[in-house]
Design a protein around this motif. Structure first.
Motif, short mmCIF file in Angstrom:
data_model
loop_
_atom_site.label_atom_id
_atom_site.label_comp_id
_atom_site.label_asym_id
_atom_site.label_seq_id
_atom_site.Cartn_x
_atom_site.Cartn_y
_atom_site.Cartn_z
N SER A 51 -6.57 1.52 -7.13
CA SER A 51 -7.73 1.18 -6.31
C SER A 51 -7.33 1.10 -4.84
N ASP A 52 -8.26 1.40 -3.98
CA ASP A 52 -8.00 1.25 -2.55
C ASP A 52 -8.53 -0.10 -2.04
N ASN A 53 -8.87 -0.98 -2.99
CA ASN A 53 -9.39 -2.31 -2.66
C ASN A 53 -8.29 -3.34 -2.85
N GLU A 54 -7.93 -4.05 -1.79
CA GLU A 54 -6.85 -5.04 -1.87
C GLU A 54 -7.18 -6.18 -2.83
N SER A 55 -8.43 -6.58 -2.89
CA SER A 55 -8.83 -7.67 -3.79
C SER A 55 -8.60 -7.29 -5.25
N THR A 56 -8.86 -6.05 -5.58
CA THR A 56 -8.62 -5.57 -6.94
C THR A 56 -7.14 -5.65 -7.28
N TYR A 64 -3.50 0.65 -3.38
CA TYR A 64 -2.71 -0.59 -3.36
C TYR A 64 -1.88 -0.69 -4.63
N LYS A 85 0.82 -1.20 0.00
CA LYS A 85 0.00 0.00 0.00
C LYS A 85 0.86 1.26 0.00
#
Length: 355
Positions: free
Chosen positions: A31-36, A14, A9
């Motif tokens: 994106s701020d989504n770890e899965s993405t 991320y 991060k």
């Protein structure tokens, strides 16, 4: 994904890191989504494994970027067919204009060919456009902007050249041309030169005392100079042009002191008046080659005069007309008619039996 790549991060966004050929690549997932980020990392690792890494930079390359590479290549190498390249780009842009380079796959390219065929484009024209597209990708790979190029198919086409002008038809055509075009068109008919070579011919290329024209390599399509001896009608034509020469105009053939430009309307009008349609100016080059061969000029000499570099291309121009075929059948019948009506047949002697 330990040992293959990692997700980390930076601020709220991320990032991913992965290795390709011993070098670490870092890329924002935006994106701020770890899965993405993990999905993007998995995608990149898969591309590395298949030897088809796209990466963030290649993701951003568009069709227009590829087109600019092609135009720059034509400019740098001073290619004379830039007009044809621009025409190909215009057709390609209508189909691929909003595509990223990585989205121009073989399937998309085949779909383009089908689309152009539906528009009644000739296979030869489509192949030129596909060749331009293939060159774009090759330049992008050479420039390090892409890692690979898609397979670009080639369509079957009929390469045989069919257009030529009989001498009587040319006399009629010549009589219907405007005055400023008669000598230039006749020059093409007699010399077998290309249209662009005729238009670019200057007086510095002409040696009237030596009765020869020396075509400069820079105005020759194949970038090779050649000689054109002057005699008969060709010599008279150049002498006539010299007598009407404008001192402030370097061109042998001109229109009111300016280089001859586009004369398609005048050409079409003259062809219709002579009963020749559809006829191309380039048909005169094919006709000249055919006339040289029919006149008994050795192929090697005819190729040198017309500027044909390869035998295969020359053979395409040296076509056989219906009149040639009709004459051949007449000669065959004359030959058969000259043969005796009856043939004497000698009986084979029986072989003697061995004792």
């Amino acid at each position: 994904m330990r040992g293959m790549g990692r997700v980390f991060k930076r601020g709220p966004v991320y990032w991913i890191a992965y290795y390709h050929r011993g070098k670490e690549y870092r890329e924002s997932s935006e994106s701020d989504n770890e899965s993405t980020a993990k999905k993007l990392l998995k995608k990149r690792i898969g591309e590395v494994a298949q030897g088809r890494l796209v990466g963030p930079n290649q993701d951003r390359i568009t069709f227009d970027d590829l087109a600019q590479l092609l135009l720059a290549d034509y400019q740098i190498n001073a290619r004379r067919s830039s007009r044809s390249a621009r025409l190909s780009i215009n057709h390609l842009r209508k189909f691929f204009g909003f595509d990223r380079a990585i989205d121009i796959t073989t399937d998309r390219i085949k779909a383009y060919a089908v689309d152009r065929q539906k528009a009644l484009a000739a296979n030869a024209s489509i192949n030129r456009e596909l060749a331009a597209l293939k060159r774009m990708f090759s330049l992008a790979v050479q420039d390090g902007r892409l890692n690979n190029t898609p397979y670009v198919p080639t369509l079957e086409e009929d390469n045989a050249r069919q257009g030529f002008v009989d001498h009587s038809a040319f006399i009629s055509l010549e009589g219907n041309l405007p005055d400023y075009l008669r000598d230039p068109i006749t020059f093409l008919y007699l010399s077998g030169w290309r249209l662009g070579e005729m238009k670019a011919l200057e007086w510095r290329d002409v040696d009237l005392s030596g009765r020869v024209i020396r075509l400069r390599p820079e105005i020759s399509k194949n970038k090779e100079g050649r000689l054109l001896p002057l005699s008969g009608a060709l010599l008279e034509m150049i002498e006539r042009a010299h007598a009407k020469r404008w001192l402030n105009c370097p061109f042998v053939f001109h229109r009111d002191g300016e280089q001859i430009g586009d004369f398609r309307k005048a050409w079409s009008k003259a062809c219709r008046a002579a009963g020749l349609h559809p006829t191309l100016v380039h048909d005169l080059r094919r006709t000249a080659v055919r006339n040289m061969v029919r006149a008994g000029i050795p192929d090697r000499v005819a190729m040198s005069l017309s500027g044909h570099k390869t035998r295969s291309i020359f053979d395409r121009y040296n076509i056989v007309s219906e009149a040639d075929l009709a004459r051949a059948t007449e000669l065959l019948q004359q030959h058969l008619a000259s043969r005796p009506a009856t043939l004497k047949v000698r009986a084979l002697q029986k072989a003697k039996k061995r004792s």
